[in-house]
Design an enzyme around this catalytic site. Structure first.
Site, PDB file in Angstrom:
ATOM      1  N   MET A   1     -18.046 106.257  22.272  1.00  0.00           N
ATOM      2  CA  MET A   1     -18.453 107.661  22.260  1.00  0.00           C
ATOM      3  C   MET A   1     -18.454 108.180  20.835  1.00  0.00           C
ATOM      4  O   MET A   1     -17.541 107.932  20.064  1.00  0.00           O
ATOM      5  CB  MET A   1     -17.493 108.465  23.148  1.00  0.00           C
ATOM      6  CG  MET A   1     -17.781 109.951  23.185  1.00  0.00           C
ATOM      7  SD  MET A   1     -19.442 110.303  23.848  1.00  0.00           S
ATOM      8  CE  MET A   1     -19.759 111.889  23.060  1.00  0.00           C
TER       9      MET A   1
ATOM     10  N   TYR B   1     -31.810 105.227  28.286  1.00  0.00           N
ATOM     11  CA  TYR B   1     -31.538 104.363  27.129  1.00  0.00           C
ATOM     12  C   TYR B   1     -32.680 103.377  26.876  1.00  0.00           C
ATOM     13  O   TYR B   1     -33.252 103.338  25.794  1.00  0.00           O
ATOM     14  CB  TYR B   1     -30.236 103.578  27.349  1.00  0.00           C
ATOM     15  CG  TYR B   1     -28.999 104.417  27.180  1.00  0.00           C
ATOM     16  CD1 TYR B   1     -28.309 104.435  25.976  1.00  0.00           C
ATOM     17  CD2 TYR B   1     -28.511 105.192  28.226  1.00  0.00           C
ATOM     18  CE1 TYR B   1     -27.169 105.208  25.809  1.00  0.00           C
ATOM     19  CE2 TYR B   1     -27.365 105.970  28.075  1.00  0.00           C
ATOM     20  CZ  TYR B   1     -26.700 105.971  26.861  1.00  0.00           C
ATOM     21  OH  TYR B   1     -25.581 106.736  26.717  1.00  0.00           O
TER      22      TYR B   1
ATOM     23  N   GLU C   1     -23.398 104.546  17.359  1.00  0.00           N
ATOM     24  CA  GLU C   1     -22.507 105.709  17.355  1.00  0.00           C
ATOM     25  C   GLU C   1     -22.500 106.411  15.998  1.00  0.00           C
ATOM     26  O   GLU C   1     -22.402 107.624  15.916  1.00  0.00           O
ATOM     27  CB  GLU C   1     -21.090 105.306  17.772  1.00  0.00           C
ATOM     28  CG  GLU C   1     -21.010 104.557  19.113  1.00  0.00           C
ATOM     29  CD  GLU C   1     -21.626 105.306  20.298  1.00  0.00           C
ATOM     30  OE1 GLU C   1     -21.746 106.540  20.234  1.00  0.00           O
ATOM     31  OE2 GLU C   1     -22.006 104.639  21.285  1.00  0.00           O
TER      32      GLU C   1
ATOM     33  N   HIS D   1     -25.369 108.730  15.709  1.00  0.00           N
ATOM     34  CA  HIS D   1     -25.100 110.034  16.313  1.00  0.00           C
ATOM     35  C   HIS D   1     -24.325 110.936  15.353  1.00  0.00           C
ATOM     36  O   HIS D   1     -24.547 112.133  15.305  1.00  0.00           O
ATOM     37  CB  HIS D   1     -24.256 109.861  17.569  1.00  0.00           C
ATOM     38  CG  HIS D   1     -25.024 109.384  18.770  1.00  0.00           C
ATOM     39  ND1 HIS D   1     -26.182 109.973  19.194  1.00  0.00           N
ATOM     40  CD2 HIS D   1     -24.778 108.377  19.645  1.00  0.00           C
ATOM     41  CE1 HIS D   1     -26.621 109.348  20.290  1.00  0.00           C
ATOM     42  NE2 HIS D   1     -25.793 108.377  20.580  1.00  0.00           N
TER      43      HIS D   1
HETATM   44 ZN    ZN Z   1     -25.359 107.228  22.371  1.00  0.00          ZN
END
Ligand code: ZN
Length: 1004
Positions: free
Chosen positions: A382, A517, A417, A420
């Protein structure tokens, strides 16, 4: 968040688990989400009218679990708000999934105090208390406040304000809170105020609350119990995406409602507390029992959504380094850090940050990044801003991982990640700068832009650091293969969702799927392919710069690509970027493109599972605007577009007398399947037989996968697909073999004992062709397995090759299995090479006897990792001795040593040819014990496995007879329907197999 687990190309469970984690990285993705901020102010509902009321004293709100009292009567108390959450209430904003646009949050001061103590790990039901002060601005006058909250008890609630515009002083006013109640369906806490808040004014909501720490789910605030340095340890961590922040503190839990956060964590002094931002200070505090606790405060975050709020409380060690002034730390169990398992991830993280910063020309604004490896985390990874969380299996590299795909997996998911991170951050700062606090909606329906682009860029990043990385083949294998198998015209899932189609919170969680995804990544890749990579990147770059000057919504991304197109003259599109992309993202499925090479006519039609002749379009009146990149005789041709249902391309004509061939969909960047007329397939087949290397690897893969998929669904004859396998003796790329074996030697075929006809023919046909590739890889396994270390495609494909070779009875494969197994039994330090471990264990057992089986059982008993135990449990099911299998199941229902219920041993046994019959008898005789052990519901799955070969009504009757004694009426009905379906499918398969058999007879 990392992508969901999906069944991809892989067969190995372990590999599947690891690789499912593969998704990728990207700045722009979050950018896109954030761009949507300017979207849609909703119509004020009738609930928004001013509702002043008599000043009432603040009340102590009740616990959520208790029943709210009946409302007090009074002039301002609009309709009888019912007493309990389950009671009838008049329709109101609490029935809506989306928050009413009455308030926007500006700042949260959040304090959390979980009572975790290292010497009380076994204490049941850990809880936390918390306080939050939320500064909000009122947009629409209201005397009723809605916040998200779920399973929290509210201990007090006050509303202060209006705050002084200058000092922000909260002491000047107080708005009476008459009542607090919970609307459970949509997960709201409702505050009924004694007077209305005034538009334009700011207020402070002061709430104290408490809630549970979760142990078995990874949502909200959760506990991980694990072993480190030989001791039992615990850590606490949080996971908020998409809607779990409301499990931890009352909040405005929508992604567009960004605010700043000042976080304080109270924890035991032996733990370290981490959050999004660096530590600001520490102090001490005593609880009512006199115990001392550490209070850690953190710097205020930039603007961010609630789903990125994060913290962890742990007893971990870390390693760190500095990249362009930013401190990067990786936290993990002390053992793991001491052994250097975090070093690989640490070494790649900085360069990935730098690459993304340079690519998009955006610098990362946070002063630090912590990455924590959680012992168990089913969300995989995450991207919490500044505090990333990973399941440790996706972050730590151990020496025994050298022969796994682990390095690539870790690189990919770290890229994803981090992408992001950079993305989220750039947005916040832009938003802060340009939009200030006035934020409007962005929502989860746009998730695919976020995760799909992230997954696409993951490949770009890995390719940047390893230019030899076979990105087209890996993209096909990891991304396309899985989603093309699931997607079709009648599936109820377009990649782009309408926000108004969401009616329940649970639906938000469901969209973290293959379509978001994998299809999302495929959309981004296709866009990049027809725009050209450089235009794609430069459009995104300037989009990131420009968007902050405008109010943005989803279409702005397309519009911005359009601007990039309009600014140059080289690339011409047949329609706007928006029309092109809408044709792909707003409808489900994908087209089958058929080229007639004699006439040059190309047409498109939607792909259906099991196409029926003249199938009419039920949902698809539209066509797709299809970019066709293509090659002729190995040379790339200019891009053309199929923007109608059919079109003529004279340049694609090929005559029978020439040696020409044509392949559409260069590098498989288009999201579609390709079909040819008979001549087209014939020419390709001739080329494969003459000189397969003239056709690039990715296209040999494509030809096999498209042809088998099209034949399976009645678009072409099975013989056309089979013809393409004739050249395989010359095929030395293991990934192409992998595609062939998955399509030809299917699980159905292997498990169907009635395929007596096909087996010897297939054996002869395939072994003749397989020897060369077999010799290459069996020699490597025997002599120098370490050379496979960075051969990603081989690591992925070896298991299938070895499994098939042994299944076909290739003596050398069986011999190698015996050797490796025996070697390991006598000297356990001689590990079986990881990529083929499943196969060797299975054949070690199948070719061995009681001694080998007992040995495996003893190993099983000493393993603690579930993954390893599962591998062994499956291998023990490979025995060919009926009595051993029977004893296996007896052990299983006697529980010890098979103490974990996740693997149903009866199912494991039933999977094999020999086992199926034994498992069936065993079930009949031991149903009571089996149902006690694995639950009555397990019968449904068991019947499914055992019934896999059913093809007659009398077989169905027999199965039903057994079921009727043990199942409930509704279960009997569903089993009956299921068996009928299986029978029907098997009859179809039989027909297909008969044709394969006939073809093999002719060609063997
Ligand atoms: Zn992601």
């Amino acid at each position: 968040m990392g992508p969901p687990s999906s069944s991809g190309f892989y067969v190995s469970r372990t590999v599947a688990v690891l690789l499912a984690g593969l998704a990728a990285a990207l700045l722009l993705a979050l950018a896109v989400l954030a761009a949507l901020y300017g979207q849609c102010a909703r119509d004020p509902s009738s609930e928004m009218q001013h509702r002043g009321g008599p000043g009432a004293a603040p009340v102590q709100p009740r616990k959520q679990k208790e029943q709210p009292p009946t409302p007090k009567p009074g002039p301002a108390r609009k309709p009888a708000v019912a007493a309990t959450p389950s009671d009838w209430r008049p329709p109101g904003p609490w029935d809506q999934l989306r928050l009413p646009p009455w308030l926007v949050p500006l700042h949260y001061e959040l304090e959390l105090w979980p009572r975790l103590q290292p010497d009380q790990l076994s204490a049941p039901a850990l809880r936390f208390t918390g306080r939050v002060n939320i500064t909000v601005r009122c947009i629409v006058s209201t005397a009723r406040l809605l916040l998200h909250s779920l399973l929290l008890d509210c201990d007090s609630a006050e509303v202060r304000g209006p705050l002084s515009p200058v000092t922000g002083d909260a002491t000047i006013g107080r708005v009476p809170v008459n009542d607090v109640w919970f609307a459970l369906d949509m997960e709201y806490m409702v505050l009924e105020l004694g007077e209305a808040l005034q538009p334009g004014s700011r207020y402070k909501l002061q709430l104290s609350f408490s809630g549970p720490v979760y142990q078995d789910t990874w949502e909200g605030l959760f506990l991980n119990l694990y072993t480190d340095q030989g001791e039992r340890r615990a850590l606490l961590a949080s996971h908020m995406e998409p809607t779990f922040a409301r499990y931890v503190f009352p909040c405005f839990d929508e992604p567009a409602l960004k605010a700043t956060f000042s976080i304080t964590i109270i924890h035991h002094s032996s733990y370290v507390a981490l959050s999004n931002m660096p530590r600001l200070g520490q102090s001490e505090k005593e609880d009512v029992n006199g115990s001392k606790w550490t209070v850690t405060t953190f710097y205020t975050t930039p603007l961010m959504p609630t789903y990125l709020v994060a913290f962890a409380i742990c007893d971990c060690d870390h390693v760190n380094r500095t990249e362009r002034g930013q401190e990067i730390s990786i936290w993990a169990r002390k053992d793991a850090i001491a052994n250097g398992y975090a070093d690989f991830a640490l070494n790649i993280t900085g360069p990935i940050f730098s690459f993304l910063e340079d690519l998009f020309n955006i610098s990362y604004p946070l002063p630090k990044t912590d990455i924590i490896a959680l012992p168990t985390f089913d969300k995989r990874a995450m991207e919490n801003w500044g505090l990333l969380m990973f399941d440790e299996s996706l972050l730590l590299l151990q020496p025994e991982d050298q022969l796994t795909e682990k390095k690539t997996v870790i690189s990919s998911i770290v890229s994803h990640e981090i992408g992001h991170q950079a993305c989220g951050s750039s947005f916040s700062s832009h938003l802060q700068k340009w939009f200030g606090n006035m934020v409007t909606m962005a929502w989860w329906n746009d998730l695919w832009l976020n995760e799909g682009f992230a997954s696409y860029f993951e490949f770009e990043i890995i390719n940047h650091f390893n230019p030899k990385f076979p990105r087209n083949e890996v993209f096909f294998t990891n991304i396309l293969y899985g989603v093309l198998k699931e997607d079709h015209a009648l599936v109820f899932r377009a990649v782009s969702m309408k926000a108004e189609n969401f009616t329940e919170t649970g639906e938000i969680n469901e969209i973290f799927d293959l379509f978001t995804y994998n299809k999302g990544a495929s959309m981004a890749r296709m866009l990049s392919s027809f725009l050209s990579e450089s235009l794609f990147i430069s459009a995104l770059k300037s989009y990131l710069k420009i968007f902050s000057f405008s109010n943005a919504e989803q279409d702005d991304l397309w519009r911005h690509f359009q601007m990039a197109i309009d600014d140059q003259g080289k690339i011409l599109l047949p329609a706007t970027v928006k029309s092109i992309m809408d044709s792909w993202t707003h409808q489900s499925g994908f087209p089958v493109i058929t080229l007639n090479v004699s006439t040059g006519v190309m047409k498109q039609e939607p792909f259906y599972l099991g196409k029926v002749k003249n199938q009419t379009l039920l949902t698809h009146n539209d066509t797709w605007i299809v970019p066709i990149l293509w090659i002729k005789n190995g040379t790339t041709q200019s891009l053309v577009w199929l923007d109608n249902s059919s079109k003529v391309f004279p340049e694609m004509q090929v005559s029978d007398s020439e040696h020409d061939w044509v392949i559409l969909n260069l590098n498989m960047t288009g999201y579609y399947r390709v079909n040819y007329d008979k001549l087209g397939w014939k020419k390709l087949n001739q080329q494969l037989e003459k000189d397969p290397k003239a056709i690039p690897v990715i296209h040999r893969l494509q030809l096999i996968d498209d042809a088998f998929s099209l034949s399976k669904n009645n678009y072409i004859e099975i013989e056309t697909a089979l013809d393409l396998t004739k050249y395989l003796a010359e095929e030395d790329e293991i990934i192409v073999w992998h595609a062939v074996l998955l399509n030809l030697v299917t699980r159905d075929l292997i498990s169907n004992v009635n395929n007596y006809d096909i087996y010897p023919l297939l054996k002869k046909y395939l072994l003749k062709r397989l020897m060369s590739i077999w010799n290459t890889y069996s020699t490597i396994i025997r002599e120098n397995v370490a050379t496979l270390q960075d051969d990603y495609l081989a690591l992925m494909s070896l298991e299938e090759l070895f499994r098939t070779a042994c299944w076909l009875g290739l003596e050398d494969c069986l011999q190698l299995s015996r050797e490796l197994f025996r070697n390991w039994v006598t000297h356990p330090e001689n590990e079986i090479p990881y990529p083929i471990r499943n196969v060797i264990l299975c054949y070690g057992i199948a070719l061995g006897n009681e001694k080998e089986w007992d040995f495996l059982l003893s190993i099983y008993n000493n393993k603690t990792k579930e993954e390893e135990r599962m591998q062994l449990a499956y291998a023990m099911g490979c025995s060919k001795d009926p009595w051993i299998l029977n004893r296996y199941m007896e052990y299983a229902i006697a529980t010890s040593p098979f103490t974990f219920n996740e693997t149903n041993i009866i199912q494991v046994v039933a999977e094999s040819e020999v086992g199926r019959y034994i498992a069936k008898d065993f079930l009949v005789n031991n149903w009571q014990a089996v149902s006690e052990r694995y639950g009555a519901q397990s019968l449904v799955t068991l019947i499914d496995i055992i019934g896999r070969t059913i093809s007659t009504d009398s077989q169905i009757m027999e199965m039903q007879q057994f079921c009727s004694n043990v199942l409930e009426e509704h279960q009997r009905l569903s089993i009956h329907a299921k068996l009928q379906t299986i029978k029907q499918e098997n009859l179809e398969k039989k027909k297909r197999n008969a044709r394969i058999t006939a073809w093999l007879r002719e060609n063997t």
